[in-house]
Scaffold this motif. Structure first.
Motif, PDB file in Angstrom:
ATOM      1  N   THR A 137     -52.972  30.650  37.936  1.00 34.65           N
ATOM      2  CA  THR A 137     -54.106  29.766  38.223  1.00 34.65           C
ATOM      3  C   THR A 137     -53.933  29.011  39.551  1.00 34.65           C
ATOM      4  O   THR A 137     -52.795  28.426  40.012  1.00 34.65           O
ATOM      5  CB  THR A 137     -53.954  28.769  37.080  1.00 34.65           C
ATOM      6  N   GLY A 138     -55.052  28.778  40.203  1.00 31.62           N
ATOM      7  CA  GLY A 138     -55.013  27.936  41.432  1.00 31.62           C
ATOM      8  C   GLY A 138     -54.684  29.009  42.686  1.00 31.62           C
ATOM      9  O   GLY A 138     -54.498  28.147  43.771  1.00 31.62           O
ATOM     10  N   MET A 139     -54.282  30.140  42.490  1.00 28.73           N
ATOM     11  CA  MET A 139     -53.671  30.853  43.607  1.00 28.73           C
ATOM     12  C   MET A 139     -55.021  31.886  44.233  1.00 28.73           C
ATOM     13  O   MET A 139     -55.852  32.086  43.294  1.00 28.73           O
ATOM     14  CB  MET A 139     -52.610  31.792  43.126  1.00 28.73           C
ATOM     15  N   SER A 140     -55.106  32.197  45.389  1.00 28.77           N
ATOM     16  CA  SER A 140     -55.844  33.126  46.037  1.00 28.77           C
ATOM     17  C   SER A 140     -55.527  34.482  45.910  1.00 28.77           C
ATOM     18  O   SER A 140     -56.106  35.429  46.340  1.00 28.77           O
ATOM     19  CB  SER A 140     -56.223  32.513  47.340  1.00 28.77           C
ATOM     20  N   GLU A 141     -54.286  34.724  45.427  1.00 30.14           N
ATOM     21  CA  GLU A 141     -53.964  36.209  45.204  1.00 30.14           C
ATOM     22  C   GLU A 141     -54.872  37.139  44.473  1.00 30.14           C
ATOM     23  O   GLU A 141     -55.387  36.491  43.601  1.00 30.14           O
ATOM     24  CB  GLU A 141     -52.513  36.144  44.633  1.00 30.14           C
ATOM     25  N   PRO A 142     -54.651  38.279  44.699  1.00 27.01           N
ATOM     26  CA  PRO A 142     -55.576  39.344  43.648  1.00 27.01           C
ATOM     27  C   PRO A 142     -54.963  39.282  42.244  1.00 27.01           C
ATOM     28  O   PRO A 142     -53.950  38.867  42.220  1.00 27.01           O
ATOM     29  CB  PRO A 142     -55.572  40.438  44.462  1.00 27.01           C
ATOM     30  N   VAL A 175     -51.939  30.673  33.855  1.00 26.88           N
ATOM     31  CA  VAL A 175     -52.399  32.016  34.380  1.00 26.88           C
ATOM     32  C   VAL A 175     -54.088  32.277  34.181  1.00 26.88           C
ATOM     33  O   VAL A 175     -54.736  31.472  33.090  1.00 26.88           O
ATOM     34  CB  VAL A 175     -51.733  33.184  33.959  1.00 26.88           C
ATOM     35  N   ASP A 176     -54.746  32.630  34.950  1.00 29.51           N
ATOM     36  CA  ASP A 176     -56.103  33.206  34.577  1.00 29.51           C
ATOM     37  C   ASP A 176     -55.983  34.707  34.244  1.00 29.51           C
ATOM     38  O   ASP A 176     -55.450  35.641  35.105  1.00 29.51           O
ATOM     39  CB  ASP A 176     -57.064  32.922  35.906  1.00 29.51           C
ATOM     40  N   VAL A 177     -56.893  34.886  33.365  1.00 27.00           N
ATOM     41  CA  VAL A 177     -57.074  36.494  32.832  1.00 27.00           C
ATOM     42  C   VAL A 177     -58.537  36.765  32.739  1.00 27.00           C
ATOM     43  O   VAL A 177     -59.207  35.889  32.211  1.00 27.00           O
ATOM     44  CB  VAL A 177     -56.208  36.563  31.189  1.00 27.00           C
ATOM     45  N   ILE A 178     -58.632  37.945  33.262  1.00 30.12           N
ATOM     46  CA  ILE A 178     -60.039  38.702  33.097  1.00 30.12           C
ATOM     47  C   ILE A 178     -59.718  40.098  32.294  1.00 30.12           C
ATOM     48  O   ILE A 178     -58.789  40.516  32.304  1.00 30.12           O
ATOM     49  CB  ILE A 178     -60.727  38.955  34.292  1.00 30.12           C
ATOM     50  N   MET A 195     -60.713  33.981  31.237  1.00 32.15           N
ATOM     51  CA  MET A 195     -60.050  32.781  30.441  1.00 32.15           C
ATOM     52  C   MET A 195     -59.408  32.338  31.449  1.00 32.15           C
ATOM     53  O   MET A 195     -58.041  32.969  31.769  1.00 32.15           O
ATOM     54  CB  MET A 195     -59.200  33.802  29.415  1.00 32.15           C
ATOM     55  N   THR A 196     -59.408  31.196  31.636  1.00 33.76           N
ATOM     56  CA  THR A 196     -58.676  30.347  32.781  1.00 33.76           C
ATOM     57  C   THR A 196     -57.779  29.407  32.244  1.00 33.76           C
ATOM     58  O   THR A 196     -57.711  28.921  31.080  1.00 33.76           O
ATOM     59  CB  THR A 196     -59.874  29.289  33.607  1.00 33.76           C
ATOM     60  N   ASN A 197     -56.794  29.041  32.938  1.00 34.15           N
ATOM     61  CA  ASN A 197     -55.726  28.050  32.856  1.00 34.15           C
ATOM     62  C   ASN A 197     -54.910  28.083  31.587  1.00 34.15           C
ATOM     63  O   ASN A 197     -54.668  27.215  30.752  1.00 34.15           O
ATOM     64  CB  ASN A 197     -56.316  26.670  32.986  1.00 34.15           C
ATOM     65  N   LEU A 198     -54.561  29.353  31.173  1.00 37.80           N
ATOM     66  CA  LEU A 198     -53.774  29.624  29.809  1.00 37.80           C
ATOM     67  C   LEU A 198     -52.295  29.251  30.376  1.00 37.80           C
ATOM     68  O   LEU A 198     -51.767  29.684  31.181  1.00 37.80           O
ATOM     69  CB  LEU A 198     -54.044  31.065  29.440  1.00 37.80           C
ATOM     70  N   ASP A 199     -51.689  28.531  29.560  1.00 41.67           N
ATOM     71  CA  ASP A 199     -50.445  28.103  29.533  1.00 41.67           C
ATOM     72  C   ASP A 199     -49.470  29.150  28.766  1.00 41.67           C
ATOM     73  O   ASP A 199     -49.326  29.055  27.412  1.00 41.67           O
ATOM     74  CB  ASP A 199     -50.129  26.638  28.956  1.00 41.67           C
TER      75      ASP A 199
END
Length: 386
Positions: A137-142, A175-178, A195-199
């Motif tokens: 989460t919050g990173m510009s990585e692919p 993490v963000d999940v798609i 699904m964003t900002n999952l701890d």
């Protein structure tokens, strides 16, 4: 309404009020990108379009015939071995080029996550098979993935409805999940809202992400009472049983989009009368892990991580019953899940979900033997009908 990079749609119609025996009246007019086949677009519509009716869990007349998804044989307890997370994971790509002449930074710490496909079916059939892509989460990585495709060595149809992945290696923290189509080769075309900002916790832990809820607006376009999300629960490590004297553990997670809270337990009589239920989990709502009796502490102490410490249930097993939460007699009728057994030194997770039986959405239970090694990228689970 936009559902990601690869799917778009406009809501038409309205949703009925939410009551026990939930009825959703939903319609979406969708468009698809040129790189999607008509069949794939139809799969997405199966998830989002049409009328979805979930039966009341207090309906004593619910049929109990075999489910459309056949139960799989549960391996013998002699086949038990700890899950090796290092062997079952998928390493994340840090995106750092090699041979640059400078020391590459260490990869981020990792942990172990599995996914449960618990989305409800639509009127046209079950939801489509999916795979998952993850980034911090919050990173510009692919996004890294699709994860299950990589875990299976590049093959397989993805995760179909009511399946559970093996544990996959992902970065720690948030993490963000798609979700992408099960056949997709990359992460460029999400099927569902992100699904964003999952701890997912600290390094070397174990978590389950239950992909559940309804990815559509609620009644009259308002808030969705059963919102689509990835719901994270903390797991006991598959090898945590070693050295424990009483180590049989079982828990339940409710992924049925219905406002009714449930009591679950063991049926001791043959007639299925309300008095024949010995409750183990109380007032379990949508998106929740089962909790101990009301005098307990909501599962934080008596049921660590939601697990009930039980004795083994020998074959052929016992009948598990569920009913609407009952605080005083008389209680409502039971819905029964036939014959469940647990081995000594075992960990079992039961995920309540919805399956189409013919044209009727019906509650089911996905029983996963968490202590057993995965097979071909998925956890060893059996689908049992109430």
């Amino acid at each position: 309404m936009h559902y990601g990079m690869g799917v778009c749609g406009r809501v038409r119609g309205r949703a009925a009020a939410v009551v026990p025996g939930v009825v959703f009246l939903l319609g979406v007019s969708s468009c698809s990108p040129s790189n999607r086949s008509d069949a794939e677009v139809d799969d997405v519509r199966n998830l989002r379009d049409g009328t979805v009716m979930l039966p009341s869990l207090s309906d004593a007349t619910m049929e109990a015939s075999s489910p459309d998804v056949e139960p799989m044989d549960v391996p013998s307890p002699t086949d038990v071995r700890p899950t090796d997370a290092a062997d079952t994971g998928v390493a994340m790509d840090t995106g750092v080029p090699m041979d640059t002449g400078v020391d590459a930074p260490s990869p981020p710490p990792s942990t172990n996550v599995r996914f449960v496909h618990a989305l409800p079916p639509g009127s046209m059939g079950p939801p489509p098979a999916v795979d998952f892509c993850v980034r911090r989460t919050g990173m510009s990585e692919p996004f890294a993935g699709p994860l299950l495709r990589a875990a299976r060595g590049g093959g397989g149809p993805g995760l179909t409805a009511l399946q559970v992945t093996r544990y996959l290696t992902v970065p720690t923290g948030r993490v963000d999940v798609i979700a992408v189509a099960g056949a997709d080769m990359d992460c460029s075309t999400p099927l569902l809202p992100p699904m964003t900002n999952l701890d997912v916790g600290a390094a070397n832990g174990y978590r389950t992400v239950v992909v559940s809820g309804v990815p559509l607006p609620g009644p009259d376009g308002g808030p969705q009472p059963f919102p689509f999300a990835g719901r994270v629960i903390t797991d006991n490590a598959p090898n945590a049983l070693a050295g424990m004297a009483t180590a049989t553990q079982i828990r339940v997670f409710n992924a049925i989009p219905n406002p009714q809270r449930l009591d679950l337990g063991i049926v001791v009589g043959m007639m299925g009368a309300p008095s024949d239920l010995i409750p183990l989990f109380f007032a379990v709502g949508f998106g929740e892990v089962g909790r101990p009796p009301p005098m307990g502490d909501a599962g934080q102490g008596m049921y660590p991580n939601g697990y009930y410490p039980s004795m083994p249930i020998p074959s052929p097993g016992v009948t598990i019953g569920l009913r609407a939460n009952c605080t005083a007699a008389p209680c409502g009728p039971l819905t029964a899940v036939p014959m469940v057994s647990t081995d000594a030194m075992s960990i079992t997770s039961a995920f309540l979900a919805v399956q189409l039986r013919g044209a009727t959405p019906t509650p089911i239970a996905i029983f996963c033997r968490d202590h057993l090694p995965p097979v071909s990228g998925v956890s060893q689970c059996a689908v049992l009908p109430p």
